[in-house]
Each structure stands twice: as structure tokens, then as C-alpha cells.
Scaffold this motif. Structure first.
Motif, PDB file in Angstrom:
ATOM      1  N   TYR A 366      21.179  58.580 -11.511  1.00  0.00           N
ATOM      2  CA  TYR A 366      21.373  57.482 -12.452  1.00  0.00           C
ATOM      3  C   TYR A 366      22.630  56.675 -12.110  1.00  0.00           C
ATOM      4  O   TYR A 366      22.685  55.461 -12.352  1.00  0.00           O
ATOM      5  CB  TYR A 366      21.417  57.993 -13.892  1.00  0.00           C
ATOM      6  CG  TYR A 366      22.430  59.080 -14.151  1.00  0.00           C
ATOM      7  CD1 TYR A 366      23.755  58.779 -14.430  1.00  0.00           C
ATOM      8  CD2 TYR A 366      22.061  60.418 -14.115  1.00  0.00           C
ATOM      9  CE1 TYR A 366      24.682  59.774 -14.661  1.00  0.00           C
ATOM     10  CE2 TYR A 366      22.983  61.413 -14.340  1.00  0.00           C
ATOM     11  CZ  TYR A 366      24.285  61.084 -14.619  1.00  0.00           C
ATOM     12  OH  TYR A 366      25.216  62.072 -14.845  1.00  0.00           O
ATOM     13  N   ASP A 367      23.644  57.321 -11.532  1.00  0.00           N
ATOM     14  CA  ASP A 367      24.832  56.585 -11.110  1.00  0.00           C
ATOM     15  C   ASP A 367      24.519  55.682  -9.917  1.00  0.00           C
ATOM     16  O   ASP A 367      25.059  54.563  -9.822  1.00  0.00           O
ATOM     17  CB  ASP A 367      25.951  57.565 -10.756  1.00  0.00           C
ATOM     18  CG  ASP A 367      26.755  57.984 -11.977  1.00  0.00           C
ATOM     19  OD1 ASP A 367      26.850  57.171 -12.901  1.00  0.00           O
ATOM     20  OD2 ASP A 367      27.267  59.120 -12.002  1.00  0.00           O
ATOM     21  N   GLN A 369      21.689  54.253  -9.359  1.00  0.00           N
ATOM     22  CA  GLN A 369      20.954  53.121  -9.908  1.00  0.00           C
ATOM     23  C   GLN A 369      21.860  52.185 -10.694  1.00  0.00           C
ATOM     24  O   GLN A 369      21.669  50.962 -10.675  1.00  0.00           O
ATOM     25  CB  GLN A 369      19.805  53.640 -10.779  1.00  0.00           C
ATOM     26  CG  GLN A 369      18.723  54.346  -9.974  1.00  0.00           C
ATOM     27  CD  GLN A 369      17.836  55.232 -10.819  1.00  0.00           C
ATOM     28  OE1 GLN A 369      18.176  55.567 -11.952  1.00  0.00           O
ATOM     29  NE2 GLN A 369      16.692  55.633 -10.256  1.00  0.00           N
ATOM     30  N   LEU A 370      22.841  52.735 -11.383  1.00  0.00           N
ATOM     31  CA  LEU A 370      23.809  51.880 -12.070  1.00  0.00           C
ATOM     32  C   LEU A 370      24.652  51.099 -11.065  1.00  0.00           C
ATOM     33  O   LEU A 370      25.039  49.949 -11.314  1.00  0.00           O
ATOM     34  CB  LEU A 370      24.711  52.733 -12.966  1.00  0.00           C
ATOM     35  CG  LEU A 370      24.115  53.241 -14.277  1.00  0.00           C
ATOM     36  CD1 LEU A 370      25.075  54.204 -14.969  1.00  0.00           C
ATOM     37  CD2 LEU A 370      23.797  52.072 -15.217  1.00  0.00           C
ATOM     38  N   SER A 378      17.943  53.413 -14.375  1.00  0.00           N
ATOM     39  CA  SER A 378      18.958  54.421 -14.729  1.00  0.00           C
ATOM     40  C   SER A 378      18.664  55.043 -16.082  1.00  0.00           C
ATOM     41  O   SER A 378      18.832  56.254 -16.278  1.00  0.00           O
ATOM     42  CB  SER A 378      20.345  53.778 -14.726  1.00  0.00           C
ATOM     43  OG  SER A 378      20.446  52.798 -15.748  1.00  0.00           O
ATOM     44  N   THR A 381      15.801  57.486 -15.582  1.00  0.00           N
ATOM     45  CA  THR A 381      16.264  58.732 -14.959  1.00  0.00           C
ATOM     46  C   THR A 381      16.985  59.620 -15.967  1.00  0.00           C
ATOM     47  O   THR A 381      16.793  60.841 -15.996  1.00  0.00           O
ATOM     48  CB  THR A 381      17.204  58.409 -13.782  1.00  0.00           C
ATOM     49  OG1 THR A 381      16.510  57.570 -12.862  1.00  0.00           O
ATOM     50  CG2 THR A 381      17.652  59.674 -13.087  1.00  0.00           C
ATOM     51  N   VAL A 398      24.833  57.564 -20.439  1.00  0.00           N
ATOM     52  CA  VAL A 398      24.230  56.379 -19.821  1.00  0.00           C
ATOM     53  C   VAL A 398      24.069  55.266 -20.847  1.00  0.00           C
ATOM     54  O   VAL A 398      24.351  54.085 -20.556  1.00  0.00           O
ATOM     55  CB  VAL A 398      22.880  56.754 -19.178  1.00  0.00           C
ATOM     56  CG1 VAL A 398      22.144  55.512 -18.704  1.00  0.00           C
ATOM     57  CG2 VAL A 398      23.096  57.713 -18.017  1.00  0.00           C
TER      58      VAL A 398
END
Length: 528
Positions: A366-367, A369-370, A378, A381, A398
Motif C-alpha cells: 500500500y505504501d 501504491q501511495l 492503496s 490493498t 491508510v
């Protein structure tokens, strides 16, 4: 360009976690040592004499293990069929065991051949033990009888047939050689006295009885059968004291801690529960991989041994004081090469230049994607991680990061019915948690704002929204009740405090005027 900073996962306090002295005591065991036996382990018994070896009865063999050995010290294999209930004598020199072929065998622990063989039962003998005088053996069988045998002459002394079903457990008195107790599948417990012609006391457990245990004082008897563990007062004629129902399946074995203050029960539900013998509340719980048939504690609780239906013998040894505090020499990291060259106490000098080695940063999915501004992915995820690991902290972190960036509304918009139902399910489970409410409440308001126009088009989403509404209404009622209770407590605390005298405003004003008048009435001194 500044480097990307990973999403900070806030560490929340765990709710409902209570660390008691029992928790610290019963968690102070090493990782279990597992030994594969030849069949289901039906009985475990510790020798009362040092070094406290223990006998494990499994299928047609009895293995005697040392306190720290993973290989059997002695193996007894003189059985034609399944062996049952191997028990040590009080001096640790002899061992007796029953068998499916109805023959009771007496062994010397240092040998392998049977010293005596007692024949008289007609069906499998599941119970065998020594009396307190060391010269007699007590047995009970599936032929509904229990018998006393004389060891020197290998003859039968007494036989009792009062049960109407299989006798699967029994215990002898350590204080009186003539007393012994049996438990049967006919739901009854019977106390026998060898000096009488029959039983002297009968109690009804209400379930087929699987295990019996006498307290050291022998005033209390514990029976296990079905899902129940019951305590009986023998000094009051077998009066029932406590009935406990903490297991989900049949309770198969009982044992007592070395100080007699904790009772352990094992069950087919794969749990061993520890009870406080003062109030009979569960103070600890052990989980195992398979259904448990037998459990035993070593003297001084140095190890806990469990036998399971999958033929696995699990042994947990107590940690040493050094291992408990984490200062074990084996766990300490070995020094690097530089420590050997410069010494362990080497300190950098003032003129030394420290060359730092760049540390590679590993980002969560997720990081990543961020970092690439894929805010919707994100969030997907994080929601999938919560569904897989049940860690709401990641999802909350998130959402908080997206809200800080101002992109939370874009990440929530344009979702299908299934995704929205999963998100609402997450909110229902965590919205009223005081740790997550400050972050999830604005997110819930934003979801209602975004999807306000589609309410009523999906029965799944509507059902989730109704559940969310009921949850919020119930939480508001709780908060109102708590505010009322808080007001009552404030009133009680205010009335219990000592009253302090507060000066009256009028008196203060009068005093002030009097002082001013006094100061104005004083004569003025002229300079000469």
C-alpha cells in the motif's frame, strides 16, 4: 527531492489484555518438544522419585522417558494388544499396566520382562494403580468389575461388581490402603472400602466419567465427564461443591499442580485449561494441534506433558531464570569482526569520520501504491490486508494518510456494490472502538455523502447501512447512560469532599473600603 516516508502505523493499546501472575507463570515454558509415538497416547504418569522419569502409554508399548531426553530410556513391549494406564509405585521401582487382553502386568522399571501377570478380568483393563502400602494392586475393567490383587502371591483379594457399564477411571487413596474410587460410563462415582462388602458412597456425575483426581488432603474429589468438571466434598458424604463447563468437547484428563492450588483439565477440544482451586475460575489456557487424551505435570511444575490422538507427545520445559529474563548466552548475538579488531569497548574519537551505509527501504504494497499516487488501489490493498490478517490498524493508518492528503473522497468514490459492502463491514466492526473512532467517523460521514444518491438501489448495501445505524444508535445510548453515571459520580464525590470556608464578597469589599478610608485618613508628613 525528499524521500518517500512510509505510512506510520500507530501502536494502539490492546483491549482486554490482562497480565496476571498466572499468565506470567504458565507462559514461562519453552517451545514444545514433539515426539511421534506409535499410537494415541492414553496415559502419562510421572515417577514420584528423582529424576522423575515419566511413563507414556501408547498402543502396544510403554515408553519411559527421562526428564530431558527425547529418546525413551526404557521400552516395555510385552503386550499382545493395546496397553492402558501405566502407573509407577511410590518408590519408583515397579510399574503396573492394564491391557486390552484383560491381563494386568507388573514390571520392574529397570527390566523389560513382566514380573507378575494377574488374570481374572474378562474384558479390557483400563484402570490400574498401586495401593498406599505398596503390596496391593487395584484394577478396574470393561467387565464392570474392580478388583484388588496381592503382589507377593499374585492372587485376587477382593472383587466388586456394582457398576452397570464400563469402568474407565479410578484412583487409590495415598493415606488409607483400603480406600479406592471408581468412575464409570454409567455416570456414577463409587467409593469402596476393602474392609466392607460393597461401596460406601455413590455420587452421580450425570455424564460418562472419563477421569478422577483426589486432592492431597483427600477431602475433595474431582471428576471429569462430558463437558463437565465437578468437585465433590467427600467429608460431607459426597456433596457436590462446584460444576464447571468451560470446554466445548469431552474432558478426558485431570491433573493438579505441585502446590495443589491449580487444577488442569484436558479435552478433545484441543485445550488445556488451568483453574484456580480457590474460586475455580479459569486463569490460563493452553492450545494444542489435536485432541488431547492425557496430561501430566512434573514435580515443581518443571514440565507439562500432553498426549494427543494424532500420536504426538508434546513436552514443554520450564525456562531457566536466565532464559526468562532474556540474558541467555545462546541468544546473545555473536560479536562482529570489527569488535574483535578494535575491542568491544572501542569508542569513536573526535576526529573520526563516520561513513554511514545507506539502508535500503522496504515499503509495504500500500505504501508503494501511495508513492505512485494510486490512492484507490492503496485503499483496496489495506482493506484486503484487514480481511486476511484482521489488523484494523493498517486500514485506519491508510485512511488517515489519504485524509491528510485530501484524496480520501476520490479513493472512496466510484466503487461497486461488493467493495462498498466490505468497507461497511469494516466500519461496523471498528467504528465504535475508541481507538479508531476519531479517524473512522469522518470517513463514514464521507461515505454517506458520496453514496447518498444510490441508497435504496442495493439490498446488500442497505442492509449494511441499517446495521451501521443500529450500531450508532446503540452507542449513543451507551454514551448517554455513561454521562448520567458520570453525573451521579460527580455528585457523590462533591458531597464526600470536606467543605472549605470561602470569604464572603461583601466582607471583602467592606474590608477594602475600610482600608482605603484608613489610608486616606492618615496625616500627610511634610518635608522639612
Amino acid at each position: 527531492m525528499a524521500s518517500f516516508k512510509p505510512t506510520k502505523l500507530q501502536v494502539y493499546p490492546k483491549l482486554g489484555e490482562k497480565v496476571t501472575q498466572d499468565t506470567l507463570y504458565w507462559k514461562n515454558y519453552k517451545a514444545p518438544v514433539q515426539i511421534k509415538e506409535f499410537g494415541a497416547i492414553t496415559s502419562i504418569d510421572f515417577s514420584p522419585v528423582a529424576p522423575h522419569n515419566f511413563a507414556v502409554t501408547a498402543f502396544t508399548r510403554i515408553h519411559i522417558y527421562g526428564p530431558f531426553s527425547q529418546e525413551p530410556v526404557t521400552t516395555l513391549t510385552r503386550f499382545k494388544d493395546t496397553a492402558y494406564c501405566a502407573r509407577f509405585r511410590s518408590d519408583g521401582q515397579l510399574l503396573v499396566a492394564g491391557c486390552e487382553d484383560a491381563v494386568v502386568r507388573l514390571f520392574d522399571v529397570s527390566g523389560k520382562a513382566a514380573l507378575r501377570m494377574f488374570r481374572g478380568h474378562t474384558k479390557a483393563v483400563h484402570v490400574s494403580d498401586f495401593t498406599s502400602d505398596r503390596y496391593q494392586i487395584f484394577t478396574a475393567s470393561d467387565d464392570y468389575t474392580c478388583r484388588l490383587w496381592d503382589i507377593p502371591n499374585a492372587t485376587e483379594l477382593n472383587s466388586y461388581r456394582e457398576h452397570t457399564d464400563y469402568i474407565r477411571c479410578g484412583v487409590t487413596s495415598k493415606l488409607n490402603r483400603d480406600l479406592f474410587i471408581t468412575g464409570s460410563y454409567d455416570h456414577t462415582l463409587k467409593v469402596f472400602d476393602a474392609r466392607a462388602d460393597g461401596s460406601v458412597m455413590t455420587m452421580d456425575h450425570g455424564q460418562p466419567v472419563e477421569s478422577l483426581l483426589l486432592y492431597p488432603s483427600e477431602g475433595l474429589l474431582v471428576s471429569a465427564g462430558g463437558r463437565y468438571v465437578k468437585v465433590w466434598d467427600l467429608l460431607k458424604g459426597g456433596q457436590p461443591l462446584v460444576s464447571m463447563k468451560n470446554h466445548h468437547k469431552t474432558v478426558t484428563s485431570l491433573c493438579l499442580s505441585s502446590n495443589g492450588q491449580r487444577l488442569l483439565s484436558a479435552s478433545l477440544d484441543r485445550h488445556v485449561k488451568v483453574y484456580n482451586t480457590t474460586n475455580y475460575k479459569v486463569v490460563h489456557n493452553f492450545d494444542y494441534a489435536a485432541s488431547i487424551l492425557s496430561v501430566a505435570l512434573a514435580p515443581n511444575d518443571e514440565s507439562i506433558v500432553v498426549g494427543m490422538t494424532n500420536s504426538i507427545l508434546s513436552i514443554k520445559h520450564r525456562k531457566s531464570p536466565e532464559e526468562s529474563t532474556g540474558v541467555s548466552g545462546q541468544q546473545r548475538r555473536r560479536p562482529s569482526y570489527r569488535v574483535f579488531v578494535k575491542g568491544k569497548t572501542y569508542a569513536p574519537k573526535q576526529d573520526d569520520y563516520l561513513v554511514s551505509k545507506p539502508v535500503k527501504q522496504h515499503l509495504a504494497k500500500y505504501d508503494i501504491q501511495l508513492k505512485t499516487f494510486n490512492v484507490s488501489k492503496s485503499l483496496d490493498t489495506a482493506l484486503a490486508t484487514w480481511a486476511r490478517l484482521r489488523k484494523p490498524e493498517i486500514m485506519v493508518a491508510v485512511i488517515k494518510e489519504l485524509d491528510r492528503r485530501g484524496t480520501l473522497k476520490n479513493a472512496l468514490a466510484g466503487r461497486d456494490e461488493e467493495w462498498l459492502a466490505r468497507l461497511l463491514n469494516f466500519l461496523i466492526g471498528n467504528l465504535v472502538d475508541p481507538r479508531f473512532a476519531p479517524v473512522l467517523t469522518p470517513a463514514a460521514e464521507m461515505i454517506l455523502d458520496v453514496y447518498r444518491q444510490v441508497v435504496g438501489q442495493s439490498p446488500i448495501v442497505d442492509r449494511q447501512l441499517l446495521r451501521l445505524q443500529e450500531l450508532l444508535e446503540r452507542e449513543i445510548d451507551y454514551q448517554q447512560d455513561l454521562m448520567e453515571v458520570l453525573g451521579m459520580l460527580d455528585t457523590l464525590f462533591a458531597s464526600s469532599l470536606p467543605r472549605m470556608k470561602v470569604p464572603h464578597p461583601a466582607a471583602t469589599r467592606a474590608n477594602g473600603l475600610a482600608q482605603r478610608e484608613a489610608s486616606t485618613s492618615r496625616p500627610q508628613l511634610k518635608a522639612t
